[in-house]
Write a protein that holds these residues in place. Structure first.
Motif, PDB file in Angstrom:
ATOM      1  N   SER A  94       0.335  11.695  57.605  1.00  0.00           N
ATOM      2  CA  SER A  94       1.695  11.596  57.071  1.00  0.00           C
ATOM      3  C   SER A  94       2.173  12.951  56.543  1.00  0.00           C
ATOM      4  CB  SER A  94       1.710  10.541  55.962  1.00  0.00           C
ATOM      5  OG  SER A  94       2.952  10.556  55.305  1.00  0.00           O
ATOM      6  N   LEU A  95       1.306  13.642  55.783  1.00  0.00           N
ATOM      7  CA  LEU A  95       1.668  14.967  55.266  1.00  0.00           C
ATOM      8  C   LEU A  95       1.902  15.945  56.409  1.00  0.00           C
ATOM      9  CD1 LEU A  95      -0.881  15.279  52.303  1.00  0.00           C
ATOM     10  CD2 LEU A  95       1.554  14.723  52.159  1.00  0.00           C
TER      11      LEU A  95
ATOM     12  N   GLN B 203       5.309  15.003  58.139  1.00  0.00           N
ATOM     13  CA  GLN B 203       6.563  14.953  57.399  1.00  0.00           C
ATOM     14  C   GLN B 203       6.858  16.184  56.558  1.00  0.00           C
ATOM     15  OE1 GLN B 203       7.887  11.044  56.229  1.00  0.00           O
ATOM     16  NE2 GLN B 203       5.833  10.239  56.527  1.00  0.00           N
ATOM     17  N   ARG B 204       5.879  17.039  56.325  1.00  0.00           N
ATOM     18  CA  ARG B 204       6.147  18.221  55.491  1.00  0.00           C
ATOM     19  C   ARG B 204       6.270  19.470  56.353  1.00  0.00           C
ATOM     20  NH1 ARG B 204       5.985  18.719  50.139  1.00  0.00           N
ATOM     21  NH2 ARG B 204       5.553  20.909  50.504  1.00  0.00           N
TER      22      ARG B 204
ATOM     23  N   GLY C 129       1.526  20.112  54.803  1.00  0.00           N
ATOM     24  CA  GLY C 129       0.662  19.634  53.716  1.00  0.00           C
ATOM     25  C   GLY C 129      -0.451  20.585  53.346  1.00  0.00           C
TER      26      GLY C 129
ATOM     27  N   LEU D 179       3.172  19.601  46.679  1.00  0.00           N
ATOM     28  CA  LEU D 179       3.401  18.172  46.943  1.00  0.00           C
ATOM     29  C   LEU D 179       4.221  17.555  45.823  1.00  0.00           C
ATOM     30  CD1 LEU D 179      -0.085  16.959  48.269  1.00  0.00           C
ATOM     31  CD2 LEU D 179       1.865  17.832  49.544  1.00  0.00           C
TER      32      LEU D 179
ATOM     33  N   GLN E 145       8.146  12.505  46.458  1.00  0.00           N
ATOM     34  CA  GLN E 145       8.765  12.086  47.713  1.00  0.00           C
ATOM     35  C   GLN E 145       7.726  11.952  48.848  1.00  0.00           C
ATOM     36  OE1 GLN E 145      11.858  11.045  47.953  1.00  0.00           O
ATOM     37  NE2 GLN E 145      11.488  10.512  50.106  1.00  0.00           N
ATOM     38  N   ASP E 146       6.650  12.760  48.776  1.00  0.00           N
ATOM     39  CA  ASP E 146       5.633  12.701  49.836  1.00  0.00           C
ATOM     40  C   ASP E 146       4.921  11.356  49.828  1.00  0.00           C
ATOM     41  OD1 ASP E 146       6.002  15.316  50.891  1.00  0.00           O
ATOM     42  OD2 ASP E 146       5.071  16.092  49.061  1.00  0.00           O
TER      43      ASP E 146
ATOM     44  N   ASN F 283       7.360   8.830  51.226  1.00  0.00           N
ATOM     45  CA  ASN F 283       7.365   8.954  52.692  1.00  0.00           C
ATOM     46  C   ASN F 283       6.123   8.315  53.311  1.00  0.00           C
ATOM     47  OD1 ASN F 283       9.736  10.337  52.534  1.00  0.00           O
ATOM     48  ND2 ASN F 283       8.817  12.376  52.800  1.00  0.00           N
ATOM     49  N   PHE F 284       4.995   8.522  52.642  1.00  0.00           N
ATOM     50  CA  PHE F 284       3.724   7.954  53.126  1.00  0.00           C
ATOM     51  C   PHE F 284       3.791   6.420  53.125  1.00  0.00           C
ATOM     52  CE2 PHE F 284      -0.810   6.813  51.813  1.00  0.00           C
ATOM     53  CZ  PHE F 284      -1.281   6.784  53.114  1.00  0.00           C
TER      54      PHE F 284
END
Ligand SMILES: [Zn+2]
Ligand SMILES: [Zn+2]
Ligand SMILES: [Zn+2]
Length: 394
Positions: free
Chosen positions: A347-348, A351-352, A356, A362, A365-366, A369-370
């Motif tokens: 996920s990191l 989405q980042r 990540g 971090l 919001q992370d 999102n996860f």
């Protein structure tokens, strides 16, 4: 330096550690020494040995369930009468392919053929003197001759056939045939890749990298200690494959070209070698752990966790948690934990912008999102089986 000199080189590094862990009695049992580099399996040993053919005076290894060697099995198929009578009758004189020394006492050259029993020089001399073999052997003008040296094929321990050829008779003939057929790979590749002219109780370790030799010997010792039967014809193809591929360790071998039993043997050898000297401290820095270091079976795989900082944190958590767990499922439970972190890692990564890699950046919001991603995957019935998708009553 010839290949033979190279193969007798002393063991260093990991190979030395493995050899130091081999019981000298085990080496004696197999007749191993660095110069000879051949394992001779003792026929009478319950795990390394093998049953002999039931035919009187045959002396070959019995392969089939009937207790006969391949040759006697063939004769039995076309024989009449009772089995007991068949095995009680000595095997007829056969053509054996073993090469022995010249019959002249002390002569270290190989005989030309079993019927002649003399090396080429003595055979020539005998014909010239016009004597039969017993007369020739008693004659005062007959004296032993020095060897021409060992065959240059790395795996071969036979004597060279003559002054001119660098090979024993069998490898000289093989070379000539390959040249005729257009398949000769050049002398250097030929020396490395040719197999030994095998004797059924021998497994030849010549021409193998010192680490491979150590892995084979130490691994075999551990397998025998564990009580697993290991006949030479399972070990020999593994060593031949290692020689053909010229690998520097057994780990580099692709087991796909071996049958399943030999794959299991290769796996046992590499596992035993890897486990020597293994501790939780040495294991916990790797990305795939052998759970044996923690008193468990199987392995723990951290490679799915992409970010180095997260991977190290998960390792530390597992290292802390694993000794507290009881029961056979502990390893599986820990791998499930790791897999959960793999999902966070994915996920990191997805989405980042920084994938990540920086833990200090971090934010809340992370995790949101996860959570969203997990909900999405659960809805898709995707990669992650969730509590919802496993429940009955769809
Ligand atoms: Zn037989
Ligand atoms: Zn001779
Ligand atoms: Zn040879």
């Amino acid at each position: 330096m010839s290949i033979h000199a190279a193969s007798a080189r002393v063991f260093v590094g990991r190979a030395e550690e493995l050899m130091a862990a081999v019981d000298p009695e085990f080496l004696d049992l197999l007749g191993w020494s660095p110069d000879r580099s051949v394992l001779t399996f003792p026929i009478g040993h319950p795990l390394l040995g093998m049953p002999l053919c039931r035919v009187v005076e045959c002396g070959c290894v019995a392969y089939s369930t009937s207790g006969l060697c391949r040759n006697c099995e063939k004769r039995w198929k076309s024989a009449d009468g009772a089995f007991e009578v068949f095995v009680a009758a000595p095997r007829p004189v056969r053509r054996r392919n073993g090469v022995e020394d010249c019959a002249v006492g002390g002569c270290s050259r190989p005989w030309v053929t079993r019927t002649r029993q003399l090396c080429s020089a003595h055979q020539y001399q005998r014909v010239k003197m016009n004597l039969d073999l017993p007369e020739f052997l008693r004659h005062p003008a007959v004296y032993p001759l020095p060897s021409f040296g060992t065959c240059e094929v790395a795996a071969c321990d036979r004597q060279r056939s003559g002054k001119v050829s660098a090979y024993c008779l069998q490898h000289t003939q093989r070379r000539t045939r390959m040249i005729k057929e257009g398949t000769f790979p050049g002398d250097e590749a030929f020396r490395r890749a040719m197999r030994a002219v095998s004797k059924f109780v021998d497994v030849n370790l010549r021409g193998l990298a010192p680490l491979v030799v150590a892995e084979v010997i130490y691994g075999l010792q551990e397998r025998i200690r564990g009580g697993t039967k290991t006949p030479p014809w399972h070990l020999r193809p593994v060593c031949e494959l290692a020689r053909t591929r010229q690998v520097s360790t057994l780990d580099e071998l692709d087991p796909a070209s071996l049958c399943r039993r030999r794959q299991a043997l290769l796996n046992a050898l590499t596992t035993a070698s890897r486990r020597l000297g293994m501790t939780p401290e040495s294991e916990r820095h790797k990305d795939v752990w052998d759970a044996a270091a923690f008193g468990r079976s199987g392995s723990l795989n951290f490679t799915g966790v992409r970010q180095p900082w997260l991977r190290e944190a998960v390792k530390a958590a597992v290292c802390d948690e694993l000794p507290r767990r009881r029961g056979v499922q502990a390893r599986g439970q820990m791998q499930t934990h790791i897999n959960a972190f793999v999902k966070l890692s994915d996920s990191l990564h997805l989405q980042r912008d920084d994938r990540g890699t920086h833990p200090a950046l971090l934010e809340r919001q992370d995790i949101v999102n996860f959570s969203n991603r997990l909900a999405f995957l659960a809805e898709q019935g995707g990669s992650a089986p969730t509590r919802g998708s496993l429940s009955p009553g769809r």
